[in-house]
Design a protein around this motif. Structure first.
Motif, PDB file in Angstrom:
ATOM      1  N   UNK A  46       0.806  -1.219   0.000  1.00  0.00           N
ATOM      2  CA  UNK A  46       0.000   0.000   0.000  1.00  0.00           C
ATOM      3  C   UNK A  46       0.835   1.262   0.000  1.00  0.00           C
ATOM      4  N   UNK A  47       1.855   1.281   0.842  1.00  0.00           N
ATOM      5  CA  UNK A  47       2.705   2.477   0.906  1.00  0.00           C
ATOM      6  C   UNK A  47       3.583   2.625  -0.338  1.00  0.00           C
ATOM      7  N   UNK A  48       3.927   1.514  -0.993  1.00  0.00           N
ATOM      8  CA  UNK A  48       4.673   1.600  -2.256  1.00  0.00           C
ATOM      9  C   UNK A  48       3.808   2.267  -3.329  1.00  0.00           C
ATOM     10  N   UNK A  49       2.533   1.913  -3.361  1.00  0.00           N
ATOM     11  CA  UNK A  49       1.611   2.566  -4.303  1.00  0.00           C
ATOM     12  C   UNK A  49       1.529   4.059  -4.000  1.00  0.00           C
ATOM     13  N   UNK A  50       1.425   4.409  -2.727  1.00  0.00           N
ATOM     14  CA  UNK A  50       1.380   5.811  -2.327  1.00  0.00           C
ATOM     15  C   UNK A  50       2.673   6.543  -2.708  1.00  0.00           C
ATOM     16  N   UNK A  51       3.802   5.849  -2.630  1.00  0.00           N
ATOM     17  CA  UNK A  51       5.089   6.434  -3.022  1.00  0.00           C
ATOM     18  C   UNK A  51       5.090   6.792  -4.506  1.00  0.00           C
ATOM     19  N   UNK A  52       4.660   5.866  -5.335  1.00  0.00           N
ATOM     20  CA  UNK A  52       4.636   6.106  -6.783  1.00  0.00           C
ATOM     21  C   UNK A  52       3.634   7.203  -7.131  1.00  0.00           C
ATOM     22  N   UNK A  53       2.448   7.130  -6.550  1.00  0.00           N
ATOM     23  CA  UNK A  53       1.431   8.156  -6.840  1.00  0.00           C
ATOM     24  C   UNK A  53       1.879   9.527  -6.339  1.00  0.00           C
ATOM     25  N   UNK A  54       2.586   9.574  -5.219  1.00  0.00           N
ATOM     26  CA  UNK A  54       3.102  10.843  -4.715  1.00  0.00           C
ATOM     27  C   UNK A  54       4.114  11.459  -5.669  1.00  0.00           C
ATOM     28  N   UNK A  55       4.934  10.627  -6.263  1.00  0.00           N
ATOM     29  CA  UNK A  55       5.917  11.129  -7.225  1.00  0.00           C
ATOM     30  C   UNK A  55       5.233  11.626  -8.495  1.00  0.00           C
ATOM     31  N   UNK A  56       4.110  11.007  -8.848  1.00  0.00           N
ATOM     32  CA  UNK A  56       3.424  11.336 -10.098  1.00  0.00           C
ATOM     33  C   UNK A  56       2.326  12.384  -9.946  1.00  0.00           C
ATOM     34  N   UNK A  57       2.224  13.038  -8.781  1.00  0.00           N
ATOM     35  CA  UNK A  57       1.220  14.084  -8.607  1.00  0.00           C
ATOM     36  C   UNK A  57       1.382  15.124  -9.708  1.00  0.00           C
ATOM     37  N   UNK A  58       0.285  15.446 -10.387  1.00  0.00           N
ATOM     38  CA  UNK A  58       0.362  16.419 -11.473  1.00  0.00           C
ATOM     39  C   UNK A  58      -1.034  16.835 -11.910  1.00  0.00           C
ATOM     40  N   UNK A  59      -1.061  17.783 -12.818  1.00  0.00           N
ATOM     41  CA  UNK A  59      -2.294  18.236 -13.447  1.00  0.00           C
ATOM     42  C   UNK A  59      -2.026  18.303 -14.947  1.00  0.00           C
ATOM     43  N   UNK A  60      -2.942  17.739 -15.723  1.00  0.00           N
ATOM     44  CA  UNK A  60      -2.840  17.818 -17.178  1.00  0.00           C
ATOM     45  C   UNK A  60      -4.093  18.496 -17.694  1.00  0.00           C
ATOM     46  N   UNK A  61      -3.911  19.587 -18.427  1.00  0.00           N
ATOM     47  CA  UNK A  61      -5.075  20.219 -19.021  1.00  0.00           C
ATOM     48  C   UNK A  61      -4.938  20.158 -20.532  1.00  0.00           C
ATOM     49  N   UNK A  62      -6.015  19.689 -21.131  1.00  0.00           N
ATOM     50  CA  UNK A  62      -6.098  19.529 -22.577  1.00  0.00           C
ATOM     51  C   UNK A  62      -7.132  20.511 -23.087  1.00  0.00           C
ATOM     52  N   UNK A  63      -7.531  20.337 -24.338  1.00  0.00           N
ATOM     53  CA  UNK A  63      -8.493  21.262 -24.937  1.00  0.00           C
ATOM     54  C   UNK A  63      -9.806  21.318 -24.157  1.00  0.00           C
ATOM     55  N   UNK A  64     -10.351  20.161 -23.785  1.00  0.00           N
ATOM     56  CA  UNK A  64     -11.686  20.152 -23.201  1.00  0.00           C
ATOM     57  C   UNK A  64     -11.787  19.501 -21.825  1.00  0.00           C
ATOM     58  N   UNK A  65     -10.659  19.109 -21.239  1.00  0.00           N
ATOM     59  CA  UNK A  65     -10.750  18.460 -19.936  1.00  0.00           C
ATOM     60  C   UNK A  65      -9.492  18.676 -19.110  1.00  0.00           C
ATOM     61  N   UNK A  66      -9.683  18.481 -17.809  1.00  0.00           N
ATOM     62  CA  UNK A  66      -8.615  18.607 -16.832  1.00  0.00           C
ATOM     63  C   UNK A  66      -8.445  17.252 -16.156  1.00  0.00           C
ATOM     64  N   UNK A  67      -7.206  16.763 -16.079  1.00  0.00           N
ATOM     65  CA  UNK A  67      -6.917  15.492 -15.429  1.00  0.00           C
ATOM     66  C   UNK A  67      -6.045  15.792 -14.209  1.00  0.00           C
ATOM     67  N   UNK A  68      -6.549  15.439 -13.027  1.00  0.00           N
ATOM     68  CA  UNK A  68      -5.842  15.692 -11.780  1.00  0.00           C
ATOM     69  C   UNK A  68      -5.372  14.356 -11.219  1.00  0.00           C
ATOM     70  N   UNK A  69      -4.059  14.182 -11.141  1.00  0.00           N
ATOM     71  CA  UNK A  69      -3.467  12.970 -10.567  1.00  0.00           C
ATOM     72  C   UNK A  69      -3.177  13.260  -9.100  1.00  0.00           C
ATOM     73  N   UNK A  70      -3.917  12.630  -8.202  1.00  0.00           N
ATOM     74  CA  UNK A  70      -3.749  12.822  -6.767  1.00  0.00           C
ATOM     75  C   UNK A  70      -3.112  11.608  -6.115  1.00  0.00           C
ATOM     76  N   UNK A  71      -3.034  11.635  -4.791  1.00  0.00           N
ATOM     77  CA  UNK A  71      -2.460  10.504  -4.057  1.00  0.00           C
ATOM     78  C   UNK A  71      -3.320   9.248  -4.175  1.00  0.00           C
ATOM     79  N   UNK A  72      -4.622   9.411  -4.097  1.00  0.00           N
ATOM     80  CA  UNK A  72      -5.496   8.246  -4.044  1.00  0.00           C
ATOM     81  C   UNK A  72      -6.281   7.985  -5.325  1.00  0.00           C
ATOM     82  N   UNK A  73      -6.498   9.002  -6.143  1.00  0.00           N
ATOM     83  CA  UNK A  73      -7.264   8.787  -7.360  1.00  0.00           C
ATOM     84  C   UNK A  73      -6.903   9.808  -8.419  1.00  0.00           C
ATOM     85  N   UNK A  74      -7.303   9.491  -9.639  1.00  0.00           N
ATOM     86  CA  UNK A  74      -7.145  10.409 -10.760  1.00  0.00           C
ATOM     87  C   UNK A  74      -8.532  10.877 -11.159  1.00  0.00           C
ATOM     88  N   UNK A  75      -8.729  12.163 -11.199  1.00  0.00           N
ATOM     89  CA  UNK A  75     -10.038  12.741 -11.498  1.00  0.00           C
ATOM     90  C   UNK A  75      -9.971  13.439 -12.851  1.00  0.00           C
TER      91      UNK A  75
END
Length: 135
Positions: A46-75
């Motif tokens: 579980x903590x290894x997954x949290x480690x990887x997701x913590x490193x990959x925290x980011x925001x991607x905005x495209x033409x029509x949508x926003x992708x938010x990569x968080x610790x627990x989920x991607x919205x």
């Protein structure tokens, strides 16, 4: 366009999972029972997954949508549903059913002990995100 924190900040974000993973691993090596080892092993995973997701925290905005990569989920949020980018920082948006929602941008939260360059980078990203959301 993908926006991520600086590399030192990404490493610090991953520390939230890495430190407890090491503790669980150390406990697993010293545990007496199989159940304790299993629990520690699950903690490491579980903590290894949290480690990887913590490193990959980011925001991607495209033409029509926003992708938010968080610790627990991607919205994924449609651009037209965004009502505001707050100072917290967070995205206020309206779901398809009309319910008001709020999603924090954990990758770009600031803290009092941050170095000025890191704070400026995060402020710049939030400013760009606000400009994108307005158009």
């Amino acid at each position: 366009m993908k926006q991520s924190p600086s590399t030192p900040n990404r490493l610090a974000n991953s520390g939230l999972g890495a430190v407890p993973a090491v503790v669980c691993l150390a406990y697993a090596t010293q545990a007496d029972t199989a159940i304790a080892r299993l629990a520690a092993g699950l903690g490491v995973i579980g903590f290894a997954v949290l480690t990887v997701r913590g490193y990959r925290l980011s925001v991607t905005y495209e033409h029509s949508r926003l992708v938010i990569h968080g610790y627990l989920r991607t919205r994924v949020i449609d651009r037209e549903r965004i009502t505001e980018i707050t100072d917290f920082p967070a995205v206020r948006w309206t779901a398809r059913n009309g319910r008001e929602r709020w999603t924090p941008l954990t990758a770009f939260m600031t803290s009092p002990g941050e170095i000025p360059a890191t704070r400026l980078h995060k402020d710049r990203v939030i400013r760009k995100l606000r400009q994108w959301a307005r158009h």
